[in-house]
Motif scaffolding. Structure first.
Motif, PDB file in Angstrom:
ATOM      1  N   ILE A   1      81.825  37.711   4.427  1.00  0.00           N
ATOM      2  CA  ILE A   1      82.606  38.742   3.738  1.00  0.00           C
ATOM      3  C   ILE A   1      83.732  38.099   2.926  1.00  0.00           C
ATOM      4  O   ILE A   1      84.015  38.517   1.791  1.00  0.00           O
ATOM      5  N   ASP A   2      84.378  37.085   3.496  1.00  0.00           N
ATOM      6  CA  ASP A   2      85.407  36.349   2.752  1.00  0.00           C
ATOM      7  C   ASP A   2      84.820  35.789   1.459  1.00  0.00           C
ATOM      8  O   ASP A   2      85.402  35.924   0.374  1.00  0.00           O
ATOM      9  N   HIS A   3      83.645  35.183   1.553  1.00  0.00           N
ATOM     10  CA  HIS A   3      82.993  34.619   0.367  1.00  0.00           C
ATOM     11  C   HIS A   3      82.667  35.707  -0.654  1.00  0.00           C
ATOM     12  O   HIS A   3      82.909  35.539  -1.860  1.00  0.00           O
ATOM     13  N   ALA A   4      82.132  36.830  -0.179  1.00  0.00           N
ATOM     14  CA  ALA A   4      81.729  37.908  -1.087  1.00  0.00           C
ATOM     15  C   ALA A   4      82.928  38.519  -1.803  1.00  0.00           C
ATOM     16  O   ALA A   4      82.810  38.969  -2.949  1.00  0.00           O
ATOM     17  N   ALA A   5      84.085  38.542  -1.140  1.00  0.00           N
ATOM     18  CA  ALA A   5      85.280  39.150  -1.733  1.00  0.00           C
ATOM     19  C   ALA A   5      86.055  38.188  -2.612  1.00  0.00           C
ATOM     20  O   ALA A   5      86.989  38.594  -3.301  1.00  0.00           O
ATOM     21  N   THR A   6      85.674  36.919  -2.592  1.00  0.00           N
ATOM     22  CA  THR A   6      86.425  35.885  -3.296  1.00  0.00           C
ATOM     23  C   THR A   6      85.810  35.576  -4.651  1.00  0.00           C
ATOM     24  O   THR A   6      84.591  35.494  -4.787  1.00  0.00           O
ATOM     25  N   THR A   7      86.669  35.401  -5.632  1.00  0.00           N
ATOM     26  CA  THR A   7      86.237  34.839  -6.910  1.00  0.00           C
ATOM     27  C   THR A   7      86.522  33.351  -6.847  1.00  0.00           C
ATOM     28  O   THR A   7      87.671  32.938  -6.742  1.00  0.00           O
ATOM     29  N   GLY A   8      85.496  32.547  -6.862  1.00  0.00           N
ATOM     30  CA  GLY A   8      85.720  31.115  -6.733  1.00  0.00           C
ATOM     31  C   GLY A   8      84.427  30.340  -6.770  1.00  0.00           C
ATOM     32  O   GLY A   8      83.372  30.874  -7.087  1.00  0.00           O
ATOM     33  N   PHE A   9      84.535  29.076  -6.419  1.00  0.00           N
ATOM     34  CA  PHE A   9      83.377  28.207  -6.546  1.00  0.00           C
ATOM     35  C   PHE A   9      82.621  28.129  -5.227  1.00  0.00           C
ATOM     36  O   PHE A   9      82.861  28.899  -4.310  1.00  0.00           O
ATOM     37  N   ALA A  10      81.684  27.180  -5.139  1.00  0.00           N
ATOM     38  CA  ALA A  10      80.898  26.909  -3.937  1.00  0.00           C
ATOM     39  C   ALA A  10      80.007  28.082  -3.551  1.00  0.00           C
ATOM     40  O   ALA A  10      80.290  28.819  -2.605  1.00  0.00           O
ATOM     41  N   PRO A  11      78.916  28.281  -4.266  1.00  0.00           N
ATOM     42  CA  PRO A  11      78.015  29.398  -3.957  1.00  0.00           C
ATOM     43  C   PRO A  11      77.180  29.138  -2.712  1.00  0.00           C
ATOM     44  O   PRO A  11      76.998  27.996  -2.281  1.00  0.00           O
ATOM     45  N   ILE A  12      76.675  30.221  -2.133  1.00  0.00           N
ATOM     46  CA  ILE A  12      75.662  30.117  -1.082  1.00  0.00           C
ATOM     47  C   ILE A  12      74.349  29.750  -1.764  1.00  0.00           C
ATOM     48  O   ILE A  12      73.973  30.351  -2.772  1.00  0.00           O
ATOM     49  N   TRP A  13      73.661  28.785  -1.227  1.00  0.00           N
ATOM     50  CA  TRP A  13      72.417  28.323  -1.847  1.00  0.00           C
ATOM     51  C   TRP A  13      71.246  29.202  -1.420  1.00  0.00           C
ATOM     52  O   TRP A  13      70.511  28.894  -0.477  1.00  0.00           O
ATOM     53  N   TRP A  14      71.109  30.307  -2.102  1.00  0.00           N
ATOM     54  CA  TRP A  14      69.946  31.162  -1.905  1.00  0.00           C
ATOM     55  C   TRP A  14      69.815  32.078  -3.113  1.00  0.00           C
ATOM     56  O   TRP A  14      70.754  32.186  -3.912  1.00  0.00           O
ATOM     57  N   PRO A  15      68.671  32.739  -3.292  1.00  0.00           N
ATOM     58  CA  PRO A  15      68.432  33.498  -4.526  1.00  0.00           C
ATOM     59  C   PRO A  15      68.843  34.962  -4.460  1.00  0.00           C
ATOM     60  O   PRO A  15      68.473  35.734  -5.340  1.00  0.00           O
ATOM     61  N   PHE A  16      69.609  35.362  -3.448  1.00  0.00           N
ATOM     62  CA  PHE A  16      69.881  36.782  -3.239  1.00  0.00           C
ATOM     63  C   PHE A  16      71.281  37.208  -3.664  1.00  0.00           C
ATOM     64  O   PHE A  16      71.777  38.245  -3.235  1.00  0.00           O
TER      65      PHE A  16
END
Length: 410
Positions: free
Chosen positions: A122-137
Motif C-alpha cells: 500500500i505504501d508503494h501504491a500510494a507513493t510517487t517514486g522510483f523502484a517499480p514492482i517487477w510484474w506486468p500488473f
C-alpha cells in the motif's frame, strides 16, 4: 512422504510452504536492510550519487518490493492450504504457558506474513517514486490514492509490523532449537524432509487465548510507536499557493491552478507538483500591432516541489538545487501562430536561460478564462542531474504542464 498433514506429521506441501516462506522472508529482510542503507547514502547531505548508485538503490528496492508481493501471495496460499489440513498437535501441549506462547507466536507469524507485505504494498501504491514492482500488473492498488499522507502512514505501519515479525521469527527459531537440543523431541524433525512423526499430547492449548495474545502484541507495538511519535502528523500539508500582485486593467487574476512535472525514472513515470508559484498575466483578445495578445511572467518556488519519495533528491544539489537557486522563472509573450495561441519566452532554472515555446489551450467565457498547456524540456540544458547520464535510469525529457483558472481584472 504424503502431501497432506496428519495429526502427528506434516505433509510435503506444508513443509515446502514453510521453508519457501522462510527463504523468502530472510532474503527480503536482507534486501530491505541493504536497500535502506543505500538510500541513506544516496540522500545524505552533500552526497552526489552517480547513475550507478541510483540504479543500485532502485534495483535493491525493486527486488525488496517484488519479493514482498511474492511473500504476500505465498502466505495466502499457505494459509488456504493450512485451513484445509489437520494441524499436527504440539508435543508439549500439556506445558501450559509454553504451549500457549508457541501458539501465540504462530498466530503472530501468520498475521505478519500478510500484514507486513500488505502495508509495504500500500505504501508503494500510494507513493510517487522510483523502484517499480517487477510484474506486468501495474504499480497501483484499487482504492489506494497517490497520496503522501497515505504512503507515510503505511510506511510507518510497515516498519512497526516488520519488527513484530522479526521478533516472532526469533522466538519461533529459539523454540524449535529448544525442542531439538534440550527437549530432544521431534518438533523440528517433523518439519524436515522425511516421514518423521511426533505423537502430540492429549492436552492442547485452545485458540482463543493465543489469538488474544497476538492481538495484544500488535496493539502494544502500535500504541508504543504512537507514544514515541513514529506516526505522521494528521495535519494537512499547506495547500498549493498561486499568488499574483494586485491586478490592473488588462490583467487576469489567477484564482486556482496546478503546475506539474513528470519524468520517466527506471521506466516508470514519476510526477509531482509545485505548491507555490506566482503568475502575472495580461491578455487581450485583440492583438496589438506586433501581433501580441499579451504576456505572462511566472515565478516558481523550486523548493515547494513535491515528487513523492524522490522529493529530497529532486530539490537537492545535483538537480533543482533549491538551496542555491530557490526560484525558477518563465517570461513570455502570448501571440497567435496560425490557428493556435503560443507562448514564446525564456525559462530560467539554476540561473540558466533556455528559450521555450509551446501552444496554450485557452477558453474565455465572460470574465473567466481557463488555460492549459504542456511542453517538455531537456534537463541537461539546465545542468540538472548531470551525474545521471543514463537515460534508462532517468529520462532526459521532463514534461511540464499547467492548468489554471483566471478572472479578468476590472
Amino acid at each position: 512422504m504424503s502431501t497432506s498433514n496428519t495429526a502427528a506429521s506434516y505433509g510435503s506441501v506444508a513443509k515446502t510452504f514453510h521453508w519457501l516462506t522462510a527463504l523468502l522472508i530472510l532474503s527480503n529482510i536482507g534486501f530491505g536492510l541493504v536497500a535502506s542503507w543505500q538510500a541513506e547514502a544516496v540522500q545524505a547531505a552533500g552526497a552526489q550519487p552517480s547513475a550507478a548508485d541510483l540504479a543500485r538503490a532502485a534495483w535493491l528496492f525493486s527486488t525488496h518490493k517484488t519479493l514482498g508481493v511474492t511473500i504476500f501471495f505465498v502466505a495466502l496460499a499457505r494459509i488456504l492450504w493450512a485451513v484445509t489440513q489437520p494441524k499436527p498437535g504440539l508435543l508439549n501441549g500439556d506445558h501450559g504457558a509454553e504451549a500457549i506462547l508457541a501458539e501465540l507466536v504462530h498466530w503472530l507469524l501468520y498475521g505478519s506474513l500478510v500484514l507486513v507485505p500488505l502495508t509495504g504494498w500500500i505504501d508503494h501504491a500510494a507513493t510517487t517514486g522510483f523502484a517499480p514492482i517487477w510484474w506486468p500488473f501495474g504499480q497501483g492498488l484499487p482504492f489506494v490514492p497517490k497520496d503522501p499522507h497515505v504512503a507515510e502512514l503505511f510506511a510507518t505501519l510497515h516498519y512497526i509490523l516488520q519488527w513484530v515479525l522479526i521478533g516472532a521469527i526469533a522466538l519461533h527459531v529459539m523454540g524449535a532449537l529448544k525442542h531439538h537440543v534440550i527437549d530432544k523431541d521431534a518438533t523440528l524433525r517433523r518439519m524436515l524432509p522425511g516421514n518423521t512423526r511426533g505423537e502430540p499430547t492429549a492436552k492442547q492449548p485452545g485458540h482463543a487465548l493465543p489469538i488474544l495474545g497476538a492481538l495484544a502484541v500488535w496493539a502494544v507495538a502500535l500504541l508504543g510507536a504512537n507514544q514515541l511519535g513514529w506516526f505522521p502528523s494528521t495535519h494537512d500539508a499547506p495547500a498549493a499557493q498561486v499568488t499574483q500582485a494586485e491586478a490592473e486593467p488588462g490583467q487576469w487574476q489567477v484564482t486556482s491552478g496546478e503546475l506539474s512535472i513528470a519524468i520517466q525514472q527506471m521506466g516508470q513515470e514519476v510526477s509531482g507538483q509545485f505548491a507555490n508559484w506566482t503568475a502575472n498575466i495580461t491578455y487581450d483578445e485583440t492583438p496589438d500591432a506586433e501581433g501580441k495578445h499579451g504576456a505572462v511572467e511566472v515565478s516558481i518556488d523550486t523548493g515547494s516541489l513535491s515528487l513523492g519519495s524522490v522529493t529530497d533528491q529532486a530539490t537537492g544539489p545535483d538537480f533543482l538545487a533549491s538551496g542555491s537557486f530557490p526560484t525558477a522563472t518563465f517570461a513570455a509573450v502570448l501571440r497567435q501562430k496560425e490557428d493556435r495561441l503560443v507562448t514564446d519566452g525564456i525559462l530560467t532554472i539554476r540561473s540558466i536561460e533556455v528559450p521555450l515555446s509551446f501552444p496554450v489551450t485557452l477558453s474565455i467565457e465572460g470574465d473567466t478564462a481557463t488555460a492549459s498547456g504542456e511542453t517538455s524540456v531537456d534537463r541537461r540544458a539546465f545542468g540538472i542531474g548531470d551525474s545521471v547520464s543514463d537515460e534508462g535510469s532517468l529520462a532526459f525529457d521532463v514534461v511540464i504542464s499547467f492548468d489554471l483558472t483566471a478572472t479578468r481584472a476590472e
